[in-house]
Write a protein that holds these residues in place. Structure first.
Motif, PDB file in Angstrom:
ATOM      1  N   PRO A  77       0.810  -1.226   0.000  1.00 37.80           N
ATOM      2  CA  PRO A  77       0.000   0.000   0.000  1.00 37.80           C
ATOM      3  C   PRO A  77       0.839   1.270   0.000  1.00 37.80           C
ATOM      4  O   PRO A  77       0.421   2.291  -0.560  1.00 37.80           O
ATOM      5  N   GLN A  78       2.027   1.210   0.615  1.00 38.98           N
ATOM      6  CA  GLN A  78       2.870   2.399   0.700  1.00 38.98           C
ATOM      7  C   GLN A  78       3.378   2.844  -0.667  1.00 38.98           C
ATOM      8  O   GLN A  78       3.767   3.999  -0.849  1.00 38.98           O
ATOM      9  N   ASN A  79       3.346   1.940  -1.641  1.00 42.68           N
ATOM     10  CA  ASN A  79       3.819   2.274  -2.998  1.00 42.68           C
ATOM     11  C   ASN A  79       2.673   2.525  -3.968  1.00 42.68           C
ATOM     12  O   ASN A  79       2.903   2.705  -5.168  1.00 42.68           O
ATOM     13  N   ALA A  80       1.451   2.532  -3.464  1.00 38.19           N
ATOM     14  CA  ALA A  80       0.288   2.567  -4.355  1.00 38.19           C
ATOM     15  C   ALA A  80      -0.123   3.959  -4.796  1.00 38.19           C
ATOM     16  O   ALA A  80      -0.913   4.105  -5.718  1.00 38.19           O
ATOM     17  N   GLY A  81       0.397   4.997  -4.163  1.00 35.96           N
ATOM     18  CA  GLY A  81      -0.020   6.341  -4.527  1.00 35.96           C
ATOM     19  C   GLY A  81      -1.298   6.730  -3.814  1.00 35.96           C
ATOM     20  O   GLY A  81      -1.865   5.958  -3.030  1.00 35.96           O
ATOM     21  N   PRO A  82      -1.793   7.940  -4.084  1.00 33.48           N
ATOM     22  CA  PRO A  82      -2.983   8.438  -3.388  1.00 33.48           C
ATOM     23  C   PRO A  82      -4.228   7.612  -3.704  1.00 33.48           C
ATOM     24  O   PRO A  82      -4.383   7.091  -4.798  1.00 33.48           O
ATOM     25  N   SER A  83      -5.098   7.509  -2.713  1.00 38.25           N
ATOM     26  CA  SER A  83      -6.329   6.741  -2.879  1.00 38.25           C
ATOM     27  C   SER A  83      -7.438   7.420  -2.080  1.00 38.25           C
ATOM     28  O   SER A  83      -7.203   7.937  -0.987  1.00 38.25           O
ATOM     29  N   VAL A  84      -8.667   7.404  -2.622  1.00 39.70           N
ATOM     30  CA  VAL A  84      -9.794   8.034  -1.927  1.00 39.70           C
ATOM     31  C   VAL A  84     -10.367   7.115  -0.857  1.00 39.70           C
ATOM     32  O   VAL A  84     -11.229   7.522  -0.084  1.00 39.70           O
ATOM     33  N   PHE A  85      -9.916   5.870  -0.808  1.00 35.71           N
ATOM     34  CA  PHE A  85     -10.347   4.930   0.227  1.00 35.71           C
ATOM     35  C   PHE A  85      -9.092   4.269   0.811  1.00 35.71           C
ATOM     36  O   PHE A  85      -8.056   4.180   0.145  1.00 35.71           O
ATOM     37  N   PRO A  86      -9.147   3.801   2.066  1.00 34.20           N
ATOM     38  CA  PRO A  86      -7.953   3.226   2.693  1.00 34.20           C
ATOM     39  C   PRO A  86      -7.523   1.921   2.038  1.00 34.20           C
ATOM     40  O   PRO A  86      -8.362   1.110   1.630  1.00 34.20           O
ATOM     41  N   LEU A  87      -6.214   1.737   1.934  1.00 35.20           N
ATOM     42  CA  LEU A  87      -5.634   0.512   1.405  1.00 35.20           C
ATOM     43  C   LEU A  87      -4.965  -0.251   2.543  1.00 35.20           C
ATOM     44  O   LEU A  87      -4.212   0.319   3.334  1.00 35.20           O
ATOM     45  N   ILE A  88      -5.233  -1.544   2.600  1.00 34.93           N
ATOM     46  CA  ILE A  88      -4.691  -2.418   3.630  1.00 34.93           C
ATOM     47  C   ILE A  88      -3.746  -3.423   2.971  1.00 34.93           C
ATOM     48  O   ILE A  88      -4.016  -3.905   1.862  1.00 34.93           O
ATOM     49  N   ALA A  89      -2.658  -3.747   3.652  1.00 36.10           N
ATOM     50  CA  ALA A  89      -1.700  -4.718   3.107  1.00 36.10           C
ATOM     51  C   ALA A  89      -2.331  -6.110   3.067  1.00 36.10           C
ATOM     52  O   ALA A  89      -2.870  -6.593   4.070  1.00 36.10           O
ATOM     53  N   LEU A  90      -2.274  -6.726   1.894  1.00 43.07           N
ATOM     54  CA  LEU A  90      -2.783  -8.092   1.744  1.00 43.07           C
ATOM     55  C   LEU A  90      -2.141  -8.722   0.519  1.00 43.07           C
ATOM     56  O   LEU A  90      -2.143  -8.137  -0.562  1.00 43.07           O
ATOM     57  N   ASP A  91      -1.598  -9.906   0.696  1.00 46.97           N
ATOM     58  CA  ASP A  91      -1.069 -10.707  -0.399  1.00 46.97           C
ATOM     59  C   ASP A  91      -1.930 -11.957  -0.464  1.00 46.97           C
ATOM     60  O   ASP A  91      -1.938 -12.763   0.478  1.00 46.97           O
ATOM     61  N   VAL A  92      -2.681 -12.117  -1.541  1.00 48.96           N
ATOM     62  CA  VAL A  92      -3.619 -13.241  -1.622  1.00 48.96           C
ATOM     63  C   VAL A  92      -2.913 -14.589  -1.641  1.00 48.96           C
ATOM     64  O   VAL A  92      -3.549 -15.627  -1.463  1.00 48.96           O
ATOM     65  N   ARG A  93      -1.595 -14.588  -1.821  1.00 50.61           N
ATOM     66  CA  ARG A  93      -0.841 -15.846  -1.802  1.00 50.61           C
ATOM     67  C   ARG A  93      -0.411 -16.235  -0.393  1.00 50.61           C
ATOM     68  O   ARG A  93       0.232 -17.265  -0.203  1.00 50.61           O
ATOM     69  N   ASN A  94      -0.745 -15.406   0.585  1.00 58.70           N
ATOM     70  CA  ASN A  94      -0.308 -15.620   1.960  1.00 58.70           C
ATOM     71  C   ASN A  94      -1.536 -15.632   2.882  1.00 58.70           C
ATOM     72  O   ASN A  94      -2.169 -14.600   3.093  1.00 58.70           O
ATOM     73  N   THR A  95      -1.848 -16.818   3.429  1.00 63.00           N
ATOM     74  CA  THR A  95      -3.066 -16.966   4.232  1.00 63.00           C
ATOM     75  C   THR A  95      -3.050 -16.087   5.467  1.00 63.00           C
ATOM     76  O   THR A  95      -4.083 -15.503   5.841  1.00 63.00           O
ATOM     77  N   GLU A  96      -1.910 -15.972   6.119  1.00 67.69           N
ATOM     78  CA  GLU A  96      -1.837 -15.137   7.313  1.00 67.69           C
ATOM     79  C   GLU A  96      -2.079 -13.669   6.975  1.00 67.69           C
ATOM     80  O   GLU A  96      -2.707 -12.933   7.739  1.00 67.69           O
ATOM     81  N   SER A  97      -1.581 -13.239   5.822  1.00 63.01           N
ATOM     82  CA  SER A  97      -1.818 -11.874   5.357  1.00 63.01           C
ATOM     83  C   SER A  97      -3.304 -11.635   5.131  1.00 63.01           C
ATOM     84  O   SER A  97      -3.843 -10.575   5.473  1.00 63.01           O
ATOM     85  N   ILE A  98      -3.976 -12.621   4.570  1.00 58.09           N
ATOM     86  CA  ILE A  98      -5.415 -12.516   4.320  1.00 58.09           C
ATOM     87  C   ILE A  98      -6.180 -12.394   5.638  1.00 58.09           C
ATOM     88  O   ILE A  98      -7.031 -11.515   5.815  1.00 58.09           O
ATOM     89  N   LYS A  99      -5.877 -13.276   6.568  1.00 53.99           N
ATOM     90  CA  LYS A  99      -6.571 -13.263   7.862  1.00 53.99           C
ATOM     91  C   LYS A  99      -6.365 -11.931   8.580  1.00 53.99           C
ATOM     92  O   LYS A  99      -7.298 -11.382   9.185  1.00 53.99           O
ATOM     93  N   ALA A 100      -5.133 -11.408   8.518  1.00 48.88           N
ATOM     94  CA  ALA A 100      -4.831 -10.147   9.199  1.00 48.88           C
ATOM     95  C   ALA A 100      -5.606  -8.985   8.581  1.00 48.88           C
ATOM     96  O   ALA A 100      -6.124  -8.117   9.292  1.00 48.88           O
ATOM     97  N   ALA A 101      -5.703  -8.965   7.252  1.00 49.81           N
ATOM     98  CA  ALA A 101      -6.418  -7.880   6.573  1.00 49.81           C
ATOM     99  C   ALA A 101      -7.906  -7.923   6.889  1.00 49.81           C
ATOM    100  O   ALA A 101      -8.535  -6.892   7.159  1.00 49.81           O
ATOM    101  N   VAL A 102      -8.493  -9.108   6.849  1.00 50.29           N
ATOM    102  CA  VAL A 102      -9.919  -9.251   7.157  1.00 50.29           C
ATOM    103  C   VAL A 102     -10.178  -8.842   8.605  1.00 50.29           C
ATOM    104  O   VAL A 102     -11.145  -8.124   8.901  1.00 50.29           O
ATOM    105  N   ALA A 103      -9.304  -9.278   9.511  1.00 49.59           N
ATOM    106  CA  ALA A 103      -9.459  -8.913  10.920  1.00 49.59           C
ATOM    107  C   ALA A 103      -9.356  -7.402  11.121  1.00 49.59           C
ATOM    108  O   ALA A 103     -10.081  -6.819  11.936  1.00 49.59           O
ATOM    109  N   GLU A 104      -8.476  -6.746  10.358  1.00 46.64           N
ATOM    110  CA  GLU A 104      -8.315  -5.296  10.486  1.00 46.64           C
ATOM    111  C   GLU A 104      -9.586  -4.565  10.053  1.00 46.64           C
ATOM    112  O   GLU A 104     -10.024  -3.610  10.714  1.00 46.64           O
ATOM    113  N   VAL A 105     -10.188  -4.999   8.947  1.00 54.95           N
ATOM    114  CA  VAL A 105     -11.423  -4.360   8.491  1.00 54.95           C
ATOM    115  C   VAL A 105     -12.534  -4.533   9.529  1.00 54.95           C
ATOM    116  O   VAL A 105     -13.259  -3.581   9.859  1.00 54.95           O
TER     117      VAL A 105
END
Length: 268
Positions: free
Chosen positions: A37-65
């Protein structure tokens, strides 16, 4: 009335960003995801870190939302990656990466949100597939297969979760003017390869289709329309008339005749 909360994977560019911008303008609470997300540029909605190839990353992103908003009403499974090349010359690790991103990743994201949606007694999951998933396209075999598999996964899961008040549907886009051609894996054009000439012509044609593709706004409008539909269909197709009509032709024409049409289209 509480705002509906929408989670969009792959929300930093292309179709995902267009969907996020459109839904934000319509008053939805939108979260997008990006591997960086830090490299994604400006966004009108929040961006959360998530790599769909990493299950722990997915769980963390869903939990954050859920921690930030208390719920997830809609998941738009949009993250995906292109891949082109003769299957014979495609590295196994690239084939696996494509399926990890386009099929297994979306499955894991669905698995992560389903317990929460089941608990609230409602939810909508929209899987962004591809018109290419309805047919085996030359030099796009892996992409067609991964997107086609997601279409069938959706058909099956839809029946499994209907009892919980959860709806799953597909939206299959055709060619849209995004940067997917820049981000897809291209098997290199190998000098002296038996596929050099044919693959080179097909690759050039595919890139032209993307460059002259439709406005991603159409996909955003399609997602919004599905979200407003009380009982969504199983499949939706969005794109140029001939791209959608190609699915009809595959259904009604003899296999060899349809194959010949595809080969003529790709000048093979």
């Amino acid at each position: 009335m509480d705002k509906k909360v929408v989670l969009i994977t792959g929300g930093s560019s292309g179709i995902g960003k267009a969907i996020g911008n459109f839904l934000t303008d319509k008053g939805y609470e939108v979260y997008g995801t990006s591997r960086n997300p830090q490299n994604a540029g400006p966004s009108v909605f929040p961006l959360i870190a998530l790599d769909v190839r990493n299950t722990e990353s997915i769980k963390a992103a869903v939990a954050e939302v859920i921690q930030r908003s208390g719920k997830i009403d809609v998941l738009v499974n949009n993250a995906g990656v292109g891949i082109t090349g003769p299957l014979e010359e495609m590295p196994a690790e690239e084939i696996k990466n494509n399926f990890e991103t386009n099929l297994f990743g979306p499955i894991e994201v669905m698995k992560a949100v389903l317990p929460h949606m089941r608990g609230q007694g409602r939810g909508l999951i929209i899987n962004i597939t591809s018109i290419a998933g309805y047919m085996g396209l030359p030099y796009r075999s892996v992409y067609s297969a991964s997107k086609g598999a997601l279409e069938l996964i959706t058909e099956a899961m839809r029946m499994e979760v209907k009892q919980f008040g959860i709806t799953i549907t597909n939206i299959a886009p055709g060619d849209f003017a995004t940067n997917i051609a820049d981000r897809r894996y291209h098997a290199p054009l190998v000098k002296g390869s038996p596929y050099e000439k044919a693959y080179g012509k097909t690759l050039e044609l595919m890139n032209t289709h993307v460059d002259s593709g439709s406005n991603p706004q159409q996909m955003a409008e399609a997602v919004y329309a599905v979200m407003k539909t009380p009982n969504p269909d199983v499949h939706y197709k969005v794109g140029a008339f001939m791209q959608k009509f190609s699915i009809v032709l595959k259904r009604v024409l003899p296999d060899k005749m349809y194959e010949k049409l595809l080969m003529n289209h790709y000048k093979l």
